[in-house]
Motif scaffolding. Structure first.
Motif, PDB file in Angstrom:
ATOM      1  N   MET A 130       0.847  -1.373   0.516  1.00 41.33           N
ATOM      2  CA  MET A 130      -0.106   0.325   0.011  1.00 41.33           C
ATOM      3  C   MET A 130       0.647   1.163  -0.324  1.00 41.33           C
ATOM      4  SD  MET A 130      -3.077  -1.346   3.156  1.00 41.33           S
ATOM      5  CE  MET A 130      -4.366   0.180   2.568  1.00 41.33           C
ATOM      6  N   CYS A 131       0.777   2.628  -0.219  1.00 41.90           N
ATOM      7  CA  CYS A 131       0.822   3.749  -0.682  1.00 41.90           C
ATOM      8  C   CYS A 131       0.369   4.499  -1.000  1.00 41.90           C
ATOM      9  CB  CYS A 131       1.929   3.599  -2.003  1.00 41.90           C
ATOM     10  SG  CYS A 131       2.976   5.202  -2.203  1.00 41.90           S
ATOM     11  N   ALA A 132       0.407   6.199   0.825  1.00 40.80           N
ATOM     12  CA  ALA A 132      -0.300   6.168   0.503  1.00 40.80           C
ATOM     13  C   ALA A 132      -0.118   7.665  -0.920  1.00 40.80           C
ATOM     14  CB  ALA A 132       0.180   7.815   1.537  1.00 40.80           C
ATOM     15  N   VAL A 133      -0.737   8.613  -1.237  1.00 41.97           N
ATOM     16  CA  VAL A 133       0.261   9.213  -2.478  1.00 41.97           C
ATOM     17  C   VAL A 133      -1.176  10.559  -2.341  1.00 41.97           C
ATOM     18  CG1 VAL A 133      -0.931  10.140  -5.021  1.00 41.97           C
ATOM     19  CG2 VAL A 133      -0.857   7.518  -3.728  1.00 41.97           C
ATOM     20  N   LEU A 134       0.199  11.908  -2.137  1.00 40.48           N
ATOM     21  CA  LEU A 134      -0.586  13.107  -1.490  1.00 40.48           C
ATOM     22  C   LEU A 134      -0.790  13.897  -2.518  1.00 40.48           C
ATOM     23  CD1 LEU A 134       2.250  13.441   1.331  1.00 40.48           C
ATOM     24  CD2 LEU A 134      -0.322  12.487   1.701  1.00 40.48           C
ATOM     25  N   GLY A 135      -1.572  14.977  -2.716  1.00 42.16           N
ATOM     26  CA  GLY A 135      -1.683  16.285  -3.432  1.00 42.16           C
ATOM     27  C   GLY A 135      -2.205  15.913  -4.603  1.00 42.16           C
ATOM     28  N   MET A 136      -3.247  14.530  -4.764  1.00 39.63           N
ATOM     29  CA  MET A 136      -4.154  14.622  -6.169  1.00 39.63           C
ATOM     30  C   MET A 136      -5.296  14.944  -5.742  1.00 39.63           C
ATOM     31  SD  MET A 136      -1.973  11.934  -8.612  1.00 39.63           S
ATOM     32  CE  MET A 136      -2.807  11.975 -10.001  1.00 39.63           C
ATOM     33  N   THR A 137      -5.820  14.537  -6.315  1.00 40.05           N
ATOM     34  CA  THR A 137      -8.330  14.751  -6.100  1.00 40.05           C
ATOM     35  C   THR A 137      -7.762  13.274  -6.394  1.00 40.05           C
ATOM     36  OG1 THR A 137      -8.363  15.168  -9.151  1.00 40.05           O
ATOM     37  CG2 THR A 137      -8.441  17.044  -7.392  1.00 40.05           C
ATOM     38  N   GLY A 138      -9.114  13.223  -5.957  1.00 40.33           N
ATOM     39  CA  GLY A 138      -9.711  11.451  -6.170  1.00 40.33           C
ATOM     40  C   GLY A 138     -10.537  11.287  -7.891  1.00 40.33           C
ATOM     41  N   GLU A 139     -10.518  12.655  -8.466  1.00 43.01           N
ATOM     42  CA  GLU A 139     -10.688  12.216 -10.027  1.00 43.01           C
ATOM     43  C   GLU A 139      -9.346  12.025 -10.639  1.00 43.01           C
ATOM     44  OE1 GLU A 139     -12.030  14.748  -7.908  1.00 43.01           O
ATOM     45  OE2 GLU A 139     -14.019  14.302  -7.803  1.00 43.01           O
ATOM     46  N   ALA A 140      -8.590  13.496  -9.920  1.00 45.44           N
ATOM     47  CA  ALA A 140      -7.505  12.441 -11.361  1.00 45.44           C
ATOM     48  C   ALA A 140      -6.608  11.353 -10.891  1.00 45.44           C
ATOM     49  CB  ALA A 140      -6.221  14.051 -10.566  1.00 45.44           C
ATOM     50  N   LEU A 141      -6.906  11.078  -9.232  1.00 42.65           N
ATOM     51  CA  LEU A 141      -6.082  10.017  -9.414  1.00 42.65           C
ATOM     52  C   LEU A 141      -6.639   8.552  -9.675  1.00 42.65           C
ATOM     53  CD1 LEU A 141      -3.987   7.876  -7.714  1.00 42.65           C
ATOM     54  CD2 LEU A 141      -5.701   8.047  -5.233  1.00 42.65           C
ATOM     55  N   ALA A 175       3.113   4.070  -7.751  1.00 40.01           N
ATOM     56  CA  ALA A 175       3.025   5.162  -7.595  1.00 40.01           C
ATOM     57  C   ALA A 175       4.447   6.230  -8.240  1.00 40.01           C
ATOM     58  CB  ALA A 175       4.431   5.033  -6.187  1.00 40.01           C
ATOM     59  N   GLU A 176       5.354   5.562  -8.981  1.00 41.08           N
ATOM     60  CA  GLU A 176       6.662   6.218 -10.103  1.00 41.08           C
ATOM     61  C   GLU A 176       5.276   6.833 -10.895  1.00 41.08           C
ATOM     62  OE1 GLU A 176       9.856   6.871  -9.518  1.00 41.08           O
ATOM     63  OE2 GLU A 176       9.726   5.455  -7.700  1.00 41.08           O
ATOM     64  N   HIS A 177       4.593   6.785 -11.442  1.00 40.96           N
ATOM     65  CA  HIS A 177       3.726   7.230 -12.622  1.00 40.96           C
ATOM     66  C   HIS A 177       3.294   8.490 -12.034  1.00 40.96           C
ATOM     67  CE1 HIS A 177       1.022   8.114 -15.971  1.00 40.96           C
ATOM     68  NE2 HIS A 177       0.055   7.554 -15.493  1.00 40.96           N
ATOM     69  N   LEU A 178       2.293   8.572 -10.629  1.00 39.44           N
ATOM     70  CA  LEU A 178       1.540   9.245  -9.929  1.00 39.44           C
ATOM     71  C   LEU A 178       2.828  10.229  -9.452  1.00 39.44           C
ATOM     72  CD1 LEU A 178      -0.429   6.933  -7.871  1.00 39.44           C
ATOM     73  CD2 LEU A 178      -1.061   8.502  -9.902  1.00 39.44           C
ATOM     74  N   LYS A 179       3.927  10.520  -9.290  1.00 40.83           N
ATOM     75  CA  LYS A 179       4.966  11.251  -9.050  1.00 40.83           C
ATOM     76  C   LYS A 179       5.152  11.979 -10.750  1.00 40.83           C
ATOM     77  CE  LYS A 179       7.850   9.184  -6.783  1.00 40.83           C
ATOM     78  NZ  LYS A 179       8.857   8.651  -6.009  1.00 40.83           N
ATOM     79  N   ALA A 180       5.590  11.809 -11.562  1.00 40.41           N
ATOM     80  CA  ALA A 180       5.518  12.102 -12.945  1.00 40.41           C
ATOM     81  C   ALA A 180       4.560  12.733 -13.524  1.00 40.41           C
ATOM     82  CB  ALA A 180       5.631  11.124 -14.028  1.00 40.41           C
ATOM     83  N   LYS A 184       2.181  14.832  -5.022  1.00 38.05           N
ATOM     84  CA  LYS A 184       3.496  15.655  -4.980  1.00 38.05           C
ATOM     85  C   LYS A 184       4.609  14.456  -3.855  1.00 38.05           C
ATOM     86  CE  LYS A 184       0.883  19.821  -3.362  1.00 38.05           C
ATOM     87  NZ  LYS A 184       0.430  21.195  -1.732  1.00 38.05           N
ATOM     88  N   ARG A 185       3.625  13.865  -3.682  1.00 38.38           N
ATOM     89  CA  ARG A 185       4.693  12.903  -2.893  1.00 38.38           C
ATOM     90  C   ARG A 185       4.482  11.546  -2.429  1.00 38.38           C
ATOM     91  NH1 ARG A 185       5.707  13.633   3.382  1.00 38.38           N
ATOM     92  NH2 ARG A 185       7.485  12.094   3.127  1.00 38.38           N
ATOM     93  N   THR A 186       4.427  10.199  -2.893  1.00 38.90           N
ATOM     94  CA  THR A 186       3.967   9.202  -2.572  1.00 38.90           C
ATOM     95  C   THR A 186       4.667   8.558  -1.746  1.00 38.90           C
ATOM     96  OG1 THR A 186       5.495   8.511  -4.237  1.00 38.90           O
ATOM     97  CG2 THR A 186       3.149   8.166  -4.944  1.00 38.90           C
ATOM     98  N   ILE A 187       4.041   7.691  -0.601  1.00 36.93           N
ATOM     99  CA  ILE A 187       5.077   7.164   0.469  1.00 36.93           C
ATOM    100  C   ILE A 187       4.532   5.342   0.598  1.00 36.93           C
ATOM    101  CG2 ILE A 187       5.257   7.849   3.406  1.00 36.93           C
ATOM    102  CD1 ILE A 187       4.415  10.508   3.017  1.00 36.93           C
ATOM    103  N   PRO A 188       5.555   5.093   0.791  1.00 38.13           N
ATOM    104  CA  PRO A 188       5.128   2.754   0.777  1.00 38.13           C
ATOM    105  C   PRO A 188       5.074   3.417   2.266  1.00 38.13           C
ATOM    106  CG  PRO A 188       7.019   3.380   0.169  1.00 38.13           C
ATOM    107  CD  PRO A 188       6.876   5.083   0.235  1.00 38.13           C
ATOM    108  N   LEU A 189       3.584   2.136   2.715  1.00 36.77           N
ATOM    109  CA  LEU A 189       2.707   1.792   4.246  1.00 36.77           C
ATOM    110  C   LEU A 189       3.540   0.613   4.708  1.00 36.77           C
ATOM    111  CD1 LEU A 189      -0.398   3.237   3.613  1.00 36.77           C
ATOM    112  CD2 LEU A 189       1.741   4.696   4.356  1.00 36.77           C
ATOM    113  N   ASN A 190       3.693   0.864   6.183  1.00 34.43           N
ATOM    114  CA  ASN A 190       4.317  -0.499   6.116  1.00 34.43           C
ATOM    115  C   ASN A 190       3.553  -1.425   6.891  1.00 34.43           C
ATOM    116  OD1 ASN A 190       6.368  -2.101   7.757  1.00 34.43           O
ATOM    117  ND2 ASN A 190       6.299  -1.153  10.038  1.00 34.43           N
ATOM    118  N   VAL A 191       2.592  -2.116   5.957  1.00 32.88           N
ATOM    119  CA  VAL A 191       1.578  -2.690   5.947  1.00 32.88           C
ATOM    120  C   VAL A 191       2.236  -4.250   5.715  1.00 32.88           C
ATOM    121  CG1 VAL A 191      -0.051  -1.464   5.752  1.00 32.88           C
ATOM    122  CG2 VAL A 191       0.829  -1.895   4.009  1.00 32.88           C
ATOM    123  N   SER A 192       1.283  -5.373   5.981  1.00 33.21           N
ATOM    124  CA  SER A 192       1.396  -6.634   5.735  1.00 33.21           C
ATOM    125  C   SER A 192       1.164  -7.547   4.588  1.00 33.21           C
ATOM    126  CB  SER A 192       1.080  -7.313   6.957  1.00 33.21           C
ATOM    127  OG  SER A 192       0.769  -7.795   7.446  1.00 33.21           O
ATOM    128  N   GLY A 193      -0.090  -6.181   4.073  1.00 30.97           N
ATOM    129  CA  GLY A 193      -0.440  -6.757   2.778  1.00 30.97           C
ATOM    130  C   GLY A 193      -2.265  -5.551   2.324  1.00 30.97           C
TER     131      GLY A 193
END
Length: 306
Positions: A130-141, A175-180, A184-193
């Motif tokens: 899982m990865c947090a995505v910052l700085g995008m609207t829901g529609e854009a994502l 995540a790489e595509h969304l940054k491009a 603003k940022r993509t942050i990998p989350l420390n989760v088990s699935g």
């Protein structure tokens, strides 16, 4: 006129020592921790109250969080603070259903113990992320993920903060595509699935069987479901919504917006951390927000809300 909602955080808010001051100061809260310890196959108090590695393991985190949140709720309601509506983010939805009357507290705790085990074993370790995505609207994502295989949206948390989920390599590539394209940022989350993804659909189906073995009760007040971001007033809806919640996106921003449209103007976040309070500040600046994670918080909130 005040219309009040209790809201409950999900997995990730847990911290060592949570609930210990409630156990020490409230017989009602203490009884719930003791009852949970007797019903579970591990020492819940040890996991909640002391530094340990198990607190961050899904199968232990989930019952620990729900017990802590419901123990805090007991104290608040004893002081005369009672909600008109409830909601909880992901795992927190079980505390919300119990607080609304749909589940007995101990049944909610035992259910999330099973939920945690099912989720932990749903996808082999390392195959989901899982990865947090910052700085995008829901529609854009949504637009950017359309056509991408094995990655979907897990959480709509608040404006400018969402979470994606899926197979590890697919999430990394997304995540790489969304940054491009403007995140603003993509942050990998420390989760088990890959929680809240279609890969957990089988876990949700198994969870449905467990929920159907559990007695559900008429709701005293409505709660708002993660899957629909709409209020639930009939117990017949609970099992389906909770089981679907494991593999469906958490519509938290939409949930808060719905509750505000329903007239809720005061929110009480119950549990460790201030994640939900932070989301609310980005969703609506006009509502009142209280936070309960310590005994002192109860004294302050009860004094102002009663």
């Amino acid at each position: 006129m005040r219309k009040l909602a209790f809201i409950y955080p999900g997995q990730g808010a847990q911290k060592a020592g949570m609930g210990a001051d409630f156990y020490e100061n409230s017989p009602a809260a203490g009884r719930l921790f003791d009852e949970a310890c007797e019903a579970l196959d591990f020492d819940l108090k040890e996991i909640c109250f002391k530094e340990n590695e198990k607190l961050n393991e899904t199968q232990y985190t989930q019952p620990a969080m729900v017990t802590t949140c419901l123990a805090m709720t007991r104290v608040l309601t004893e002081r005369g603070v009672r909600p008109d509506m409830t909601a909880g983010l992901s795992l927190g939805e079980y505390a919300a259903v119990a607080a609304a009357g749909g589940l007995k507290e101990l049944d909610a705790i035992l259910l999330v113990r099973k939920r945690g085990l099912l989720m932990e074993h749903a996808v082999p370790a390392g195959e989901g992320a899982m990865c947090a995505v910052l700085g995008m609207t829901g529609e854009a994502l949504e637009r950017e993920l359309k056509g991408m295989a094995d990655v979907t949206i897990a959480n709509y948390n608040c404006p400018g903060q969402m979470v994606i989920t899926g197979k590890t390599e697919a999430v990394r590539a997304a995540a790489e595509h969304l940054k491009a394209v403007g995140a603003k940022r993509t942050i990998p989350l420390n989760v088990s699935g890959p929680f809240h993804s279609p890969f957990l659909q089988t876990a949700g189906e198994e969870l449905r069987k467990e929920i159907e073995k559990t007695k559900l009760h008429p709701l005293r007040i409505p709660y708002v479901a993660n899957v629909t971001a709409e209020k639930v007033e009939r117990r017949e809806e609970i099992a389906d919504l909770l089981s679907k919640g494991v593999s469906s996106p958490v519509k938290w921003q939409q949930t808060m917006e719905y509750m505000i449209a329903e007239g809720v103007n005061t929110f009480v976040e119950i549990g460790p951390g201030r994640t939900l309070s932070g989301f609310l500040k980005k969703i609506n600046t006009e509502v009142s927000v209280y936070h309960i994670s310590s005994w002192e918080d109860v004294e302050r909130a009860a004094g102002e809300l009663c």
